[in-house]
Design a protein around this motif. Structure first.
Motif, mmCIF file in Angstrom:
data_model
loop_
_atom_site.group_PDB
_atom_site.id
_atom_site.type_symbol
_atom_site.label_atom_id
_atom_site.label_comp_id
_atom_site.label_asym_id
_atom_site.label_seq_id
_atom_site.Cartn_x
_atom_site.Cartn_y
_atom_site.Cartn_z
ATOM 1 N N LEU A 1 -0.366 -3.442 -0.243
ATOM 2 C CA LEU A 1 0.102 -2.068 -0.095
ATOM 3 C C LEU A 1 1.585 -2.028 0.254
ATOM 4 C CD1 LEU A 1 -2.972 -0.699 1.891
ATOM 5 C CD2 LEU A 1 -2.401 -0.188 -0.500
ATOM 6 N N GLN A 2 2.020 -2.914 1.122
ATOM 7 C CA GLN A 2 3.439 -2.967 1.483
ATOM 8 C C GLN A 2 4.299 -3.365 0.292
ATOM 9 O OE1 GLN A 2 3.051 -5.647 4.795
ATOM 10 N NE2 GLN A 2 3.158 -4.013 6.316
ATOM 11 N N ASP A 3 3.823 -4.304 -0.508
ATOM 12 C CA ASP A 3 4.572 -4.712 -1.710
ATOM 13 C C ASP A 3 4.692 -3.562 -2.708
ATOM 14 O OD1 ASP A 3 4.896 -7.228 -0.684
ATOM 15 O OD2 ASP A 3 3.319 -8.166 -1.886
ATOM 16 N N ASN A 4 3.778 -2.593 -2.601
ATOM 17 C CA ASN A 4 3.817 -1.424 -3.462
ATOM 18 C C ASN A 4 4.665 -0.299 -2.862
ATOM 19 O OD1 ASN A 4 2.633 -0.369 -6.029
ATOM 20 N ND2 ASN A 4 1.840 1.231 -4.681
ATOM 21 N N GLY A 5 5.291 -0.569 -1.709
ATOM 22 C CA GLY A 5 6.210 0.396 -1.110
ATOM 23 C C GLY A 5 5.654 1.246 0.000
ATOM 24 N N ALA A 6 4.406 0.981 0.438
ATOM 25 C CA ALA A 6 3.785 1.818 1.463
ATOM 26 C C ALA A 6 3.955 1.226 2.858
ATOM 27 C CB ALA A 6 2.302 1.991 1.175
ATOM 28 N N LYS A 7 3.914 2.086 3.851
ATOM 29 C CA LYS A 7 3.794 1.677 5.245
ATOM 30 C C LYS A 7 2.302 1.654 5.583
ATOM 31 C CE LYS A 7 8.284 1.834 5.854
ATOM 32 N NZ LYS A 7 9.061 0.573 5.954
ATOM 33 N N VAL A 8 1.892 0.639 6.337
ATOM 34 C CA VAL A 8 0.470 0.463 6.622
ATOM 35 C C VAL A 8 0.205 0.540 8.121
ATOM 36 C CG1 VAL A 8 -1.532 -1.058 6.403
ATOM 37 C CG2 VAL A 8 0.157 -0.955 4.562
ATOM 38 N N ILE A 9 -0.734 1.402 8.500
ATOM 39 C CA ILE A 9 -1.209 1.538 9.876
ATOM 40 C C ILE A 9 -2.663 1.079 9.896
ATOM 41 C CG2 ILE A 9 -1.494 3.114 11.836
ATOM 42 C CD1 ILE A 9 0.255 5.146 10.298
ATOM 43 N N HIS A 10 -3.047 0.380 10.944
ATOM 44 C CA HIS A 10 -4.457 0.015 11.081
ATOM 45 C C HIS A 10 -4.979 0.531 12.417
ATOM 46 C CE1 HIS A 10 -7.995 -2.196 9.756
ATOM 47 N NE2 HIS A 10 -8.168 -2.610 10.998
ATOM 48 N N VAL A 11 -6.229 1.000 12.416
ATOM 49 C CA VAL A 11 -6.848 1.572 13.610
ATOM 50 C C VAL A 11 -7.667 0.506 14.324
ATOM 51 C CG1 VAL A 11 -8.376 3.381 14.493
ATOM 52 C CG2 VAL A 11 -7.006 3.805 12.434
ATOM 53 N N VAL A 12 -7.474 0.390 15.641
ATOM 54 C CA VAL A 12 -8.205 -0.595 16.439
ATOM 55 C C VAL A 12 -8.772 0.074 17.687
ATOM 56 C CG1 VAL A 12 -6.727 -2.479 15.638
ATOM 57 C CG2 VAL A 12 -6.185 -1.319 17.793
ATOM 58 N N SER A 13 -9.754 -0.629 18.286
ATOM 59 C CA SER A 13 -10.360 -0.117 19.519
ATOM 60 C C SER A 13 -10.286 -1.121 20.658
ATOM 61 C CB SER A 13 -11.829 0.244 19.272
ATOM 62 O OG SER A 13 -12.552 -0.908 18.842
ATOM 63 N N ASN A 14 -9.613 -2.260 20.425
ATOM 64 C CA ASN A 14 -9.495 -3.256 21.489
ATOM 65 C C ASN A 14 -8.256 -4.132 21.287
ATOM 66 O OD1 ASN A 14 -10.176 -5.403 19.656
ATOM 67 N ND2 ASN A 14 -12.339 -4.945 19.931
ATOM 68 N N VAL A 15 -7.940 -4.909 22.294
ATOM 69 C CA VAL A 15 -6.744 -5.756 22.275
ATOM 70 C C VAL A 15 -6.866 -6.864 21.236
ATOM 71 C CG1 VAL A 15 -5.388 -7.404 23.627
ATOM 72 C CG2 VAL A 15 -6.122 -5.239 24.662
ATOM 73 N N LYS A 16 -8.059 -7.444 21.105
ATOM 74 C CA LYS A 16 -8.276 -8.532 20.149
ATOM 75 C C LYS A 16 -7.857 -8.121 18.744
ATOM 76 C CE LYS A 16 -12.016 -11.234 18.027
ATOM 77 N NZ LYS A 16 -13.485 -11.493 18.030
ATOM 78 N N PHE A 17 -8.304 -6.958 18.305
ATOM 79 C CA PHE A 17 -7.977 -6.511 16.953
ATOM 80 C C PHE A 17 -6.523 -6.064 16.840
ATOM 81 C CE2 PHE A 17 -12.704 -5.700 16.644
ATOM 82 C CZ PHE A 17 -12.943 -6.838 15.876
ATOM 83 N N ALA A 18 -5.938 -5.606 17.929
ATOM 84 C CA ALA A 18 -4.509 -5.272 17.913
ATOM 85 C C ALA A 18 -3.683 -6.514 17.624
ATOM 86 C CB ALA A 18 -4.097 -4.653 19.243
ATOM 87 N N ARG A 19 -4.062 -7.620 18.248
ATOM 88 C CA ARG A 19 -3.353 -8.885 17.991
ATOM 89 C C ARG A 19 -3.539 -9.333 16.533
ATOM 90 N NH1 ARG A 19 -5.130 -10.862 23.666
ATOM 91 N NH2 ARG A 19 -3.212 -10.603 24.888
ATOM 92 N N LYS A 20 -4.735 -9.132 15.990
ATOM 93 C CA LYS A 20 -4.979 -9.480 14.586
ATOM 94 C C LYS A 20 -4.124 -8.622 13.655
ATOM 95 C CE LYS A 20 -9.653 -11.397 14.940
ATOM 96 N NZ LYS A 20 -9.255 -12.719 14.414
ATOM 97 N N CYS A 21 -3.908 -7.373 14.033
ATOM 98 C CA CYS A 21 -3.040 -6.499 13.246
ATOM 99 C C CYS A 21 -1.604 -7.018 13.232
ATOM 100 C CB CYS A 21 -3.064 -5.083 13.813
ATOM 101 S SG CYS A 21 -4.551 -4.157 13.418
ATOM 102 N N GLU A 22 -1.145 -7.472 14.383
ATOM 103 C CA GLU A 22 0.208 -8.020 14.458
ATOM 104 C C GLU A 22 0.334 -9.251 13.568
ATOM 105 O OE1 GLU A 22 3.381 -7.659 17.890
ATOM 106 O OE2 GLU A 22 1.756 -9.018 18.455
ATOM 107 N N GLU A 23 -0.690 -10.091 13.597
ATOM 108 C CA GLU A 23 -0.695 -11.276 12.737
ATOM 109 C C GLU A 23 -0.722 -10.896 11.255
ATOM 110 O OE1 GLU A 23 -4.112 -13.490 13.922
ATOM 111 O OE2 GLU A 23 -3.378 -13.862 15.961
ATOM 112 N N ALA A 24 -1.400 -9.818 10.942
ATOM 113 C CA ALA A 24 -1.525 -9.374 9.550
ATOM 114 C C ALA A 24 -0.262 -8.688 9.039
ATOM 115 C CB ALA A 24 -2.713 -8.426 9.406
ATOM 116 N N GLY A 25 0.648 -8.318 9.941
ATOM 117 C CA GLY A 25 1.912 -7.737 9.530
ATOM 118 C C GLY A 25 1.893 -6.249 9.264
#
Length: 314
Positions: free
Chosen positions: A106-130
């Motif tokens: 999605l980013q390569d196609n020009g979009a900004k990407v937001i991901h929804v999380v409910s805990n710290v563990k998944f927030a860290r995974k989001c950071e890793e995912a960019g």
């Protein structure tokens, strides 16, 4: 106001309207974006052709940034993202799945990407995912929730300590005082759902909107925890689910009770007894139905008043 959220999405106010099934079509998204926030189309309740139609109508109705919310566990996912990329939607909000799967494409196609999380563990995974930003959603929120049942008041500062990404707070926010509190906790923006359900442009059934503005404290509860926890207004369907859970119903029984059209039946078609009515605890703070643009302006003025009042008191 200028901060990382307003700059990232090129919006005037750090207010994002949640992409909600059966409630947030192009009319609502365009109205919020035109008012200076970021409007989202809720793709979770749309067939691919319907989604394309809503995106194109939103483009025609606003020249401001808008986005699409896509739950990653829903069917037609490949086709949804194909359409989103073909239509060059500028902002994508993903949830209920692995952020690594689609973020880079999605980013390569020009979009900004937001991901929804409910805990710290998944927030860290989001950071890793960019991803470009995170929505941290407390269990006060309507619709599907995290199993941890962490409140927004606790979740935001914990995630703020854990990651450096731009952070958006969700869950329990329905007015400007809520925005002020979220920013004080470490967020840089808010995502608001329940307040915008009770807007003129919301695609929710008028009967559901009326039920929302008459919601009182305690009228919602997190339910269906054996499946995916979801916050529901208490009605006959909710009582049926609760009775089934108390007698030890199996997962299969609960799936059969839920069926395939229960949310549409309630929120879109207006069956207030047999339908699934997803709404957040913040509905108890919502007392009227207004145009979405007025809601954005009202929330921002309340935020400024709360800020001024606190500064004056201290």
């Amino acid at each position: 106001m200028q901060n990382r959220i307003t700059q990232l999405f090129n919006i005037q106010y750090p207010i994002i309207q949640a992409g909600m099934i059966w409630c947030s079509g192009w009319k609502l998204a365009a109205a919020v974006s035109n008012a200076g926030g970021l409007g989202l189309i809720g793709a979770g309740s749309m067939y691919p052709d319907t989604l394309r139609e809503h995106i194109q109508k939103c483009k025609a109705a606003t020249d401001k940034p808008f986005g699409v919310n896509v739950p990653l566990l829903y069917p037609d996912l490949e086709e949804h993202f194909k359409i989103i990329m073909e239509e060059k939607v500028p902002v994508i909000v993903t949830s209920a799945g692995n952020p690594k799967t689609w973020t880079k494409k999605l980013q390569d196609n020009g979009a900004k990407v937001i991901h929804v999380v409910s805990n710290v563990k998944f927030a860290r995974k989001c950071e890793e995912a960019g991803v470009d930003a995170i929505v941290a959603e407390g269990f006060e929120a309507g619709g599907h929730n995290g199993r941890e049942e962490t409140t927004t008041f606790c979740l935001i500062p914990m995630i703020r300590e854990a990651v450096s990404l731009p952070l958006i707070a969700a869950g329990g926010i329905a007015n400007g005082r809520g925005i002020f509190g979220a920013l004080a906790l470490g967020a840089e923006g808010v995502q608001v759902g329940s307040r915008f359900v009770a807007s003129v442009e919301s695609s929710a059934h008028p009967s559901f909107k009326d039920r929302v503005i008459h919601t009182q404290e305690g009228d919602t509860e997190l339910s269906l925890k054996q499946l995916t926890p979801v916050r529901l207004l208490k009605n006959k369907f909710y009582q049926d689910v609760k009775a089934a859970e108390l007698r030890g119903a199996s997962t299969l029984e609960l799936v059969e009770l839920l069926g395939s059209r229960r949310a549409k039946r309630g929120m879109y078609e207006g069956d207030l007894e047999e339908g699934e009515l997803e709404i957040g605890q913040a509905a108890a703070l919502v007392h009227d139905i207004k145009p979405a643009g007025e809601i954005v302006q009202e929330m921002w003025q309340e935020f400024l008043a709360a800020k001024a009042r606190l500064c004056a008191d201290w």
